[in-house]
Design a protein around this motif. Structure first.
Motif, PDB file in Angstrom:
ATOM      1  N   GLY A 101       0.804  -1.225   0.000  1.00  0.00           N
ATOM      2  CA  GLY A 101       0.000   0.000   0.000  1.00  0.00           C
ATOM      3  C   GLY A 101       0.833   1.270   0.000  1.00  0.00           C
ATOM      4  O   GLY A 101       0.368   2.324  -0.401  1.00  0.00           O
ATOM      5  N   GLY A 131      -2.055   2.480  -1.898  1.00  0.00           N
ATOM      6  CA  GLY A 131      -3.175   2.445  -0.950  1.00  0.00           C
ATOM      7  C   GLY A 131      -4.095   3.654  -1.103  1.00  0.00           C
ATOM      8  O   GLY A 131      -5.316   3.526  -1.099  1.00  0.00           O
ATOM      9  N   VAL A 134      -6.116   3.309  -4.263  1.00  0.00           N
ATOM     10  CA  VAL A 134      -7.235   2.366  -4.117  1.00  0.00           C
ATOM     11  C   VAL A 134      -8.368   3.051  -3.342  1.00  0.00           C
ATOM     12  O   VAL A 134      -9.532   3.022  -3.747  1.00  0.00           O
ATOM     13  CB  VAL A 134      -6.777   1.071  -3.397  1.00  0.00           C
ATOM     14  N   ALA A 152      -7.976  -6.323  -2.876  1.00  0.00           N
ATOM     15  CA  ALA A 152      -7.173  -5.495  -1.971  1.00  0.00           C
ATOM     16  C   ALA A 152      -7.200  -6.116  -0.581  1.00  0.00           C
ATOM     17  O   ALA A 152      -8.245  -6.588  -0.125  1.00  0.00           O
ATOM     18  CB  ALA A 152      -7.748  -4.083  -1.911  1.00  0.00           C
ATOM     19  N   VAL A 154      -7.042  -5.465   3.265  1.00  0.00           N
ATOM     20  CA  VAL A 154      -7.371  -4.295   4.081  1.00  0.00           C
ATOM     21  C   VAL A 154      -7.273  -4.650   5.563  1.00  0.00           C
ATOM     22  O   VAL A 154      -7.833  -5.661   6.008  1.00  0.00           O
ATOM     23  CB  VAL A 154      -8.802  -3.808   3.734  1.00  0.00           C
ATOM     24  N   TRP A 163      -9.662  -9.588   2.793  1.00  0.00           N
ATOM     25  CA  TRP A 163      -9.544  -9.361   1.349  1.00  0.00           C
ATOM     26  C   TRP A 163     -10.862  -8.804   0.806  1.00  0.00           C
ATOM     27  O   TRP A 163     -11.932  -9.321   1.134  1.00  0.00           O
ATOM     28  CB  TRP A 163      -9.241 -10.673   0.614  1.00  0.00           C
ATOM     29  N   TYR A 164     -10.772  -7.777  -0.012  1.00  0.00           N
ATOM     30  CA  TYR A 164     -11.932  -7.252  -0.733  1.00  0.00           C
ATOM     31  C   TYR A 164     -11.722  -7.528  -2.221  1.00  0.00           C
ATOM     32  O   TYR A 164     -10.683  -7.157  -2.782  1.00  0.00           O
ATOM     33  CB  TYR A 164     -12.035  -5.724  -0.582  1.00  0.00           C
ATOM     34  N   MET A 169     -15.243  -3.783  -3.556  1.00  0.00           N
ATOM     35  CA  MET A 169     -14.690  -2.433  -3.315  1.00  0.00           C
ATOM     36  C   MET A 169     -15.698  -1.328  -3.644  1.00  0.00           C
ATOM     37  O   MET A 169     -15.479  -0.169  -3.290  1.00  0.00           O
ATOM     38  CB  MET A 169     -13.418  -2.217  -4.155  1.00  0.00           C
ATOM     39  N   SER A 176     -14.532   4.600  -3.206  1.00  0.00           N
ATOM     40  CA  SER A 176     -14.434   3.168  -2.903  1.00  0.00           C
ATOM     41  C   SER A 176     -15.098   2.921  -1.553  1.00  0.00           C
ATOM     42  O   SER A 176     -15.335   3.868  -0.786  1.00  0.00           O
ATOM     43  CB  SER A 176     -12.968   2.724  -2.835  1.00  0.00           C
ATOM     44  N   LEU A 178     -13.822   1.832   1.018  1.00  0.00           N
ATOM     45  CA  LEU A 178     -12.958   2.182   2.149  1.00  0.00           C
ATOM     46  C   LEU A 178     -13.291   3.562   2.709  1.00  0.00           C
ATOM     47  O   LEU A 178     -13.022   3.863   3.873  1.00  0.00           O
ATOM     48  CB  LEU A 178     -11.479   2.122   1.738  1.00  0.00           C
ATOM     49  N   CYS A 185      -5.658  -0.019   3.375  1.00  0.00           N
ATOM     50  CA  CYS A 185      -5.241  -0.920   2.285  1.00  0.00           C
ATOM     51  C   CYS A 185      -3.739  -1.165   2.415  1.00  0.00           C
ATOM     52  O   CYS A 185      -2.941  -0.250   2.211  1.00  0.00           O
ATOM     53  CB  CYS A 185      -5.577  -0.286   0.933  1.00  0.00           C
ATOM     54  N   ALA A 188      -2.300  -4.513  -2.631  1.00  0.00           N
ATOM     55  CA  ALA A 188      -3.264  -4.594  -3.734  1.00  0.00           C
ATOM     56  C   ALA A 188      -2.748  -5.607  -4.744  1.00  0.00           C
ATOM     57  O   ALA A 188      -1.530  -5.702  -4.972  1.00  0.00           O
ATOM     58  CB  ALA A 188      -3.410  -3.229  -4.397  1.00  0.00           C
TER      59      ALA A 188
END
Ligand code: FAD
Ligand code: NDP
Ligand code: EPU
Length: 302
Positions: A101, A131, A134, A152, A154, A163-164, A169, A176, A178, A185, A188
């Motif tokens: 990230g 990061g 993302v 990604a 996270v 994991w996404y 996402m 996103s 997040l 993140c 990735a």
């Protein structure tokens, strides 16, 4: 009682600084101190630190290269977690690249384009981290991170890694998931396409040249200040409102691109906020449009 700073130091998890001025970590070169500034030396260290942070109840915020941030002059309460060299590993598996990230997105684009991998040409000149890119779904020239991200990793606020997938996402224009969940993140996985090296390098150069010709890339700034209220463009609306070149203190609406505010030397966050309010008011009056900031405004309110 042991403080959070003492706990992080005792565990040797990375750099720990108190009352660290954030102007050193933002491209606008603006920002008061973080109560605590922590730069983890690895994902494991960050995961360990997150347990202490959670237990302490202190608020936290991740930053990458600080290229989309307006940090208040009064600074930030709690811990600012800077992702940098400790999270910048890059591992290739065929056309899939697992990248930390904290890795510079420009460096990644340069390194992989040179090897003939296509997909990151859009990012030429975006001075962010992987990061941060993302989190923002950074984009330009008709592409963005959503087009190349497979998944990604996270670190969630509860200290667990998750994991996404791309679908999870919930990417859209500069958005996103997040931005709602607040996770960090740490890694990735990007999928690029093998292509012709010369064509890829030429596209990278074309995109960089466009930026150099249209944006004040060599002045301290935070990229576009406002999201485009499509089908309109923020820059066009601000220019047609007669605001190009307007200054408040040390901050100026760029003469080159009206959706950029530049720090002419000694700007305060309050100066930039003054310009943002002025722009919003004018655009509402003249065009009846409510424009939203793209730059993240964070920190203590004065
Ligand atoms: C000259 C210039 C040109 C730019 N051009 C573009 C452009 O063409 N397109 C574009 O989309 N953007 C552009 N930007 C804006 C900026 O570069 C991007 O938004 C970039 O993705 C931000 O990354 P960063 O690492 O600097 O994030 P920061 O500015 O450090 O942080 C931005 C937000 O992301 C969060 N964040 C940062 N790292 C993480 C992480 N690892 N996990 C979770 N959240 C995180 C932060 O908490 C914050 O909310 C430009 C900026 C500048 C200064
Ligand atoms: N207006 C503003 O406020 C700002 C504008 N910018 C502009 O944004 C753009 C991107 O900035 P930034 O993200 O800082 O990117 P840079 O181009 O400065 O480089 C970022 C990192 O990428 C690596 N890198 C760069 N070029 C290469 C290369 N050819 N091969 C291998 N690695 C490379 C370097 O790594 P290493 O250290 O390992 O060499 C460097 O640390 C630039 O045009 C810059 O001028 C940047 C910051 C602020
Ligand atoms: C810099 C950023 O992203 C940039 C990205 O680099 C570029 C290139 O793809 O396209 C977007 O800018 P933008 O929409 O302003 O792109 P430009 O091509 O410069 O301008 C769009 C239109 O506005 C007009 N325009 C622009 C600036 C100005 O002062 N006056 C004006 O009239 C241009 O002539 C053009 O017709 C992204 N901005 C947003 C908010 O979506 C960022 O997000 O931080």
């Amino acid at each position: 009682m042991t403080t959070l700073a003492e706990q992080l130091r005792a565990e040797n998890l990375g750099k720990v600084l108190e009352n660290e001025p954030l102007k050193h970590y933002t491209t606008l070169k603006i920002g008061g101190p973080a109560d605590l500034f922590f730069e983890p030396d690895s994902t494991d260290s960050l995961k360990k630190a997150m347990r202490y942070i959670k237990d302490s109840g202190v608020p936290f915020r991740a930053i990458g290269r600080g290229s989309n941030l307006l940090v208040s002059d009064e600074g930030i309460e709690g811990v600012v977690i800077k992702l940098g060299d400790g999270l910048d590993e890059l591992v290739q598996n065929g056309d899939e690249f697992t990248v930390g990230g904290g890795y510079s997105i420009v460096k990644l684009a340069t390194v992989l384009s040179r090897q003939g991998y296509s997909g990151l040409e859009f990012s030429a000149g975006i001075p962010g981290s992987v990061g941060g890119a993302v989190f923002m779904n950074a984009g330009a020239h008709g592409s963005d991170m959503s087009k190349i991200l497979k998944k990604a990793l996270v670190l969630m606020p509860d200290g667990e890694l998750k994991w996404y997938t791309n679908e999870e996402m919930e990417f859209s224009y500069r958005t996103s998931i997040l931005q709602k969940t607040g996770g960090i993140c740490v890694e990735a996985v990007l999928v690029l396409e093998k292509g012709d090296r010369e064509t890829i390098m030429a596209e990278l150069k074309k995109n960089k040249d466009y930026r150099r010709n249209t944006q004040p890339w060599n002045h301290p700034c935070c990229g576009s200040v406002f999201r485009n209220p499509l089908p309109n463009y923020a820059g066009q609306l601000i220019e047609s409102s007669g605001l190009k070149g307007t200054t408040v203190g040390g901050a100026q609406i760029s003469d080159m691109h009206a959706n950029f505010i530049v720090n002419t030397g000694d700007a305060k966050a309050a100066d930039v906020l003054g310009l943002i309010s002025l722009i919003k008011k004018k655009i509402k009056e003249l065009h009846n449009i409510d424009i939203e900031t793209e730059v993240e405004i964070i920190g203590r309110k004065s």
